[in-house]
Motif scaffolding. Structure first.
Motif, PDB file in Angstrom:
ATOM      1  N   GLY A  41       6.660  -5.900  29.710  1.00 33.61           N
ATOM      2  CA  GLY A  41       6.293  -4.881  30.684  1.00 33.61           C
ATOM      3  C   GLY A  41       6.868  -3.504  30.432  1.00 33.61           C
ATOM      4  O   GLY A  41       6.499  -2.549  31.120  1.00 33.61           O
ATOM      5  N   LEU A  42       7.745  -3.364  29.463  1.00 36.73           N
ATOM      6  CA  LEU A  42       8.329  -2.055  29.170  1.00 36.73           C
ATOM      7  C   LEU A  42       7.452  -1.298  28.173  1.00 36.73           C
ATOM      8  O   LEU A  42       6.818  -1.884  27.309  1.00 36.73           O
ATOM      9  CB  LEU A  42       9.738  -2.210  28.589  1.00 36.73           C
ATOM     10  CG  LEU A  42      10.788  -2.803  29.527  1.00 36.73           C
ATOM     11  CD1 LEU A  42      12.127  -2.943  28.793  1.00 36.73           C
ATOM     12  CD2 LEU A  42      10.948  -1.963  30.788  1.00 36.73           C
ATOM     13  N   THR A  43       7.441   0.012  28.321  1.00 34.51           N
ATOM     14  CA  THR A  43       6.696   0.864  27.391  1.00 34.51           C
ATOM     15  C   THR A  43       7.478   0.996  26.086  1.00 34.51           C
ATOM     16  O   THR A  43       8.676   0.692  26.034  1.00 34.51           O
ATOM     17  CB  THR A  43       6.482   2.268  27.976  1.00 34.51           C
ATOM     18  OG1 THR A  43       7.780   2.901  28.106  1.00 34.51           O
ATOM     19  CG2 THR A  43       5.767   2.220  29.319  1.00 34.51           C
ATOM     20  N   ALA A  44       6.808   1.481  25.076  1.00 31.88           N
ATOM     21  CA  ALA A  44       7.469   1.722  23.791  1.00 31.88           C
ATOM     22  C   ALA A  44       8.660   2.657  23.980  1.00 31.88           C
ATOM     23  O   ALA A  44       9.724   2.435  23.391  1.00 31.88           O
ATOM     24  CB  ALA A  44       6.472   2.301  22.793  1.00 31.88           C
ATOM     25  N   ASP A  94      21.610  -0.800   8.176  1.00 31.59           N
ATOM     26  CA  ASP A  94      21.276  -0.888   9.600  1.00 31.59           C
ATOM     27  C   ASP A  94      19.892  -0.319   9.895  1.00 31.59           C
ATOM     28  O   ASP A  94      19.633   0.178  10.995  1.00 31.59           O
ATOM     29  CB  ASP A  94      22.330  -0.157  10.440  1.00 31.59           C
ATOM     30  CG  ASP A  94      23.673  -0.847  10.413  1.00 31.59           C
ATOM     31  OD1 ASP A  94      23.695  -2.100  10.393  1.00 31.59           O
ATOM     32  OD2 ASP A  94      24.705  -0.152  10.401  1.00 31.59           O
ATOM     33  N   GLY A  95      18.998  -0.418   8.938  1.00 30.69           N
ATOM     34  CA  GLY A  95      17.653   0.124   9.109  1.00 30.69           C
ATOM     35  C   GLY A  95      16.904  -0.478  10.285  1.00 30.69           C
ATOM     36  O   GLY A  95      16.011   0.164  10.853  1.00 30.69           O
ATOM     37  N   ASP A  96      17.255  -1.709  10.662  1.00 34.85           N
ATOM     38  CA  ASP A  96      16.597  -2.334  11.813  1.00 34.85           C
ATOM     39  C   ASP A  96      16.955  -1.620  13.108  1.00 34.85           C
ATOM     40  O   ASP A  96      16.154  -1.550  14.037  1.00 34.85           O
ATOM     41  CB  ASP A  96      16.937  -3.820  11.904  1.00 34.85           C
ATOM     42  CG  ASP A  96      18.384  -4.161  11.595  1.00 34.85           C
ATOM     43  OD1 ASP A  96      19.204  -3.254  11.384  1.00 34.85           O
ATOM     44  OD2 ASP A  96      18.696  -5.370  11.566  1.00 34.85           O
ATOM     45  N   PHE A  97      18.151  -1.057  13.186  1.00 37.88           N
ATOM     46  CA  PHE A  97      18.587  -0.324  14.375  1.00 37.88           C
ATOM     47  C   PHE A  97      18.390   1.184  14.245  1.00 37.88           C
ATOM     48  O   PHE A  97      18.355   1.892  15.248  1.00 37.88           O
ATOM     49  CB  PHE A  97      20.066  -0.603  14.660  1.00 37.88           C
ATOM     50  CG  PHE A  97      20.337  -2.023  15.071  1.00 37.88           C
ATOM     51  CD1 PHE A  97      19.870  -2.515  16.277  1.00 37.88           C
ATOM     52  CD2 PHE A  97      21.058  -2.869  14.255  1.00 37.88           C
ATOM     53  CE1 PHE A  97      20.119  -3.833  16.663  1.00 37.88           C
ATOM     54  CE2 PHE A  97      21.312  -4.180  14.632  1.00 37.88           C
ATOM     55  CZ  PHE A  97      20.846  -4.660  15.845  1.00 37.88           C
ATOM     56  N   ASP A  98      18.288   1.670  13.014  1.00 38.45           N
ATOM     57  CA  ASP A  98      18.139   3.105  12.770  1.00 38.45           C
ATOM     58  C   ASP A  98      16.685   3.549  12.945  1.00 38.45           C
ATOM     59  O   ASP A  98      15.766   2.746  12.915  1.00 38.45           O
ATOM     60  CB  ASP A  98      18.592   3.452  11.347  1.00 38.45           C
ATOM     61  CG  ASP A  98      20.084   3.239  11.145  1.00 38.45           C
ATOM     62  OD1 ASP A  98      20.812   3.121  12.151  1.00 38.45           O
ATOM     63  OD2 ASP A  98      20.511   3.174   9.978  1.00 38.45           O
ATOM     64  N   ASN A  99      16.491   4.827  13.093  1.00 40.68           N
ATOM     65  CA  ASN A  99      15.167   5.446  13.152  1.00 40.68           C
ATOM     66  C   ASN A  99      14.288   4.873  14.269  1.00 40.68           C
ATOM     67  O   ASN A  99      13.069   4.820  14.151  1.00 40.68           O
ATOM     68  CB  ASN A  99      14.450   5.325  11.804  1.00 40.68           C
ATOM     69  CG  ASN A  99      15.304   5.849  10.668  1.00 40.68           C
ATOM     70  OD1 ASN A  99      15.856   6.945  10.763  1.00 40.68           O
ATOM     71  ND2 ASN A  99      15.441   5.075   9.621  1.00 40.68           N
ATOM     72  N   ILE A 100      14.905   4.432  15.352  1.00 42.17           N
ATOM     73  CA  ILE A 100      14.165   3.859  16.474  1.00 42.17           C
ATOM     74  C   ILE A 100      13.248   4.907  17.101  1.00 42.17           C
ATOM     75  O   ILE A 100      12.150   4.585  17.559  1.00 42.17           O
ATOM     76  CB  ILE A 100      15.143   3.267  17.514  1.00 42.17           C
ATOM     77  CG1 ILE A 100      15.824   2.030  16.947  1.00 42.17           C
ATOM     78  CG2 ILE A 100      14.456   2.954  18.834  1.00 42.17           C
ATOM     79  CD1 ILE A 100      14.895   0.882  16.632  1.00 42.17           C
ATOM     80  N   ASP A 101      13.664   6.154  17.123  1.00 37.69           N
ATOM     81  CA  ASP A 101      12.852   7.205  17.755  1.00 37.69           C
ATOM     82  C   ASP A 101      11.456   7.303  17.157  1.00 37.69           C
ATOM     83  O   ASP A 101      10.500   7.620  17.859  1.00 37.69           O
ATOM     84  CB  ASP A 101      13.552   8.565  17.645  1.00 37.69           C
ATOM     85  CG  ASP A 101      14.811   8.643  18.492  1.00 37.69           C
ATOM     86  OD1 ASP A 101      14.981   7.800  19.412  1.00 37.69           O
ATOM     87  OD2 ASP A 101      15.638   9.534  18.231  1.00 37.69           O
ATOM     88  N   THR A 102      11.329   7.035  15.865  1.00 40.02           N
ATOM     89  CA  THR A 102      10.026   7.152  15.204  1.00 40.02           C
ATOM     90  C   THR A 102       9.367   5.798  14.955  1.00 40.02           C
ATOM     91  O   THR A 102       8.306   5.727  14.351  1.00 40.02           O
ATOM     92  CB  THR A 102      10.178   7.902  13.866  1.00 40.02           C
ATOM     93  OG1 THR A 102      11.111   7.187  13.048  1.00 40.02           O
ATOM     94  CG2 THR A 102      10.652   9.337  14.092  1.00 40.02           C
ATOM     95  N   ALA A 103       9.988   4.730  15.433  1.00 37.99           N
ATOM     96  CA  ALA A 103       9.447   3.387  15.216  1.00 37.99           C
ATOM     97  C   ALA A 103       8.172   3.167  16.020  1.00 37.99           C
ATOM     98  O   ALA A 103       7.962   3.780  17.066  1.00 37.99           O
ATOM     99  CB  ALA A 103      10.489   2.343  15.612  1.00 37.99           C
ATOM    100  N   ASP A 104       7.341   2.278  15.537  1.00 36.91           N
ATOM    101  CA  ASP A 104       6.099   1.882  16.207  1.00 36.91           C
ATOM    102  C   ASP A 104       6.346   0.535  16.879  1.00 36.91           C
ATOM    103  O   ASP A 104       6.323  -0.512  16.224  1.00 36.91           O
ATOM    104  CB  ASP A 104       4.971   1.781  15.176  1.00 36.91           C
ATOM    105  CG  ASP A 104       3.633   1.405  15.775  1.00 36.91           C
ATOM    106  OD1 ASP A 104       3.589   0.781  16.858  1.00 36.91           O
ATOM    107  OD2 ASP A 104       2.610   1.720  15.140  1.00 36.91           O
ATOM    108  N   ALA A 105       6.603   0.562  18.184  1.00 35.22           N
ATOM    109  CA  ALA A 105       6.979  -0.648  18.916  1.00 35.22           C
ATOM    110  C   ALA A 105       5.914  -1.733  18.817  1.00 35.22           C
ATOM    111  O   ALA A 105       6.233  -2.907  18.592  1.00 35.22           O
ATOM    112  CB  ALA A 105       7.270  -0.319  20.380  1.00 35.22           C
TER     113      ALA A 105
END
Length: 173
Positions: A41-44, A94-105
């Motif tokens: 239910g949460l948005t990207a 830590d690429g899985d946690f990094d760059n979250i701002d530009t990630a495609d949820a």
């Protein structure tokens, strides 16, 4: 245009009885779906929130991390598949946690689901007693991997509880 939201988890009760493999796989599936239930239910944008300062954890980062961990333990290590890391690299551990701002949820959730299916396929017919080595450990069994993955999800599901409560106040299962 509507914003993508995380779909409802397909969680079923954890197993209460069965042989060892049924119990291990059942509990692992329960924890996988628990993580997804913390996201539903949460948005990207909400999934990207690093809501428990000073930690940089986010729900999306946890989903990405568990995709990476699933692949690493089941496919790369236990099954010996030659598959690359998904988000991490030698230069960004830590690429899985990094760059979250530009990630495609939406894409990252699809990757999570696909990776679980690939891990299930890789482990089909592999006995719990199957052993392999890693650079840090001389011998590990598939049984150990299942137990470790249950522990890993349990720990991160606790993180997800805190993150979700900070995002919208939701608590519980």
């Amino acid at each position: 245009m509507t914003s993508w939201t995380a779909p409802a988890a397909q969680r079923v009760d954890e197993p209460f009885t069965g042989d060892e493999r049924t119990m291990l796989e059942g509990w692992l599936d329960w924890h996988r779906q628990t993580l997804l239930s913390k996201c539903e239910g949460l948005t990207a944008e909400q999934l990207k929130l690093q809501a428990v300062e000073p930690s940089g954890l986010s729900l999306l980062g946890l989903v990405r991390h568990m995709s990476e961990v699933e692949r690493g333990w089941f496919r790369r290590n236990a099954a010996g598949e030659d598959v690359p890391q998904i988000y991490c690299s030698d230069t960004d551990e830590d690429g899985d946690f990094d760059n979250i701002d530009t990630a495609d949820a939406e894409a990252d959730f699809a990757t999570f689901h696909a990776e679980i299916e690939a891990c299930r396929a890789a482990m089909t017919g592999v006995p719990l007693e199957h052993e392999f080595a890693t650079p840090r450990r001389p011998v590990i069994s598939v049984r150990w991997v299942h137990l470790h993955m249950i522990e890993e999800y349990a720990r991160h599901n606790g993180h997800a509880d805190l993150l979700r409560e900070r995002i919208d106040g939701r608590t519980g299962d």
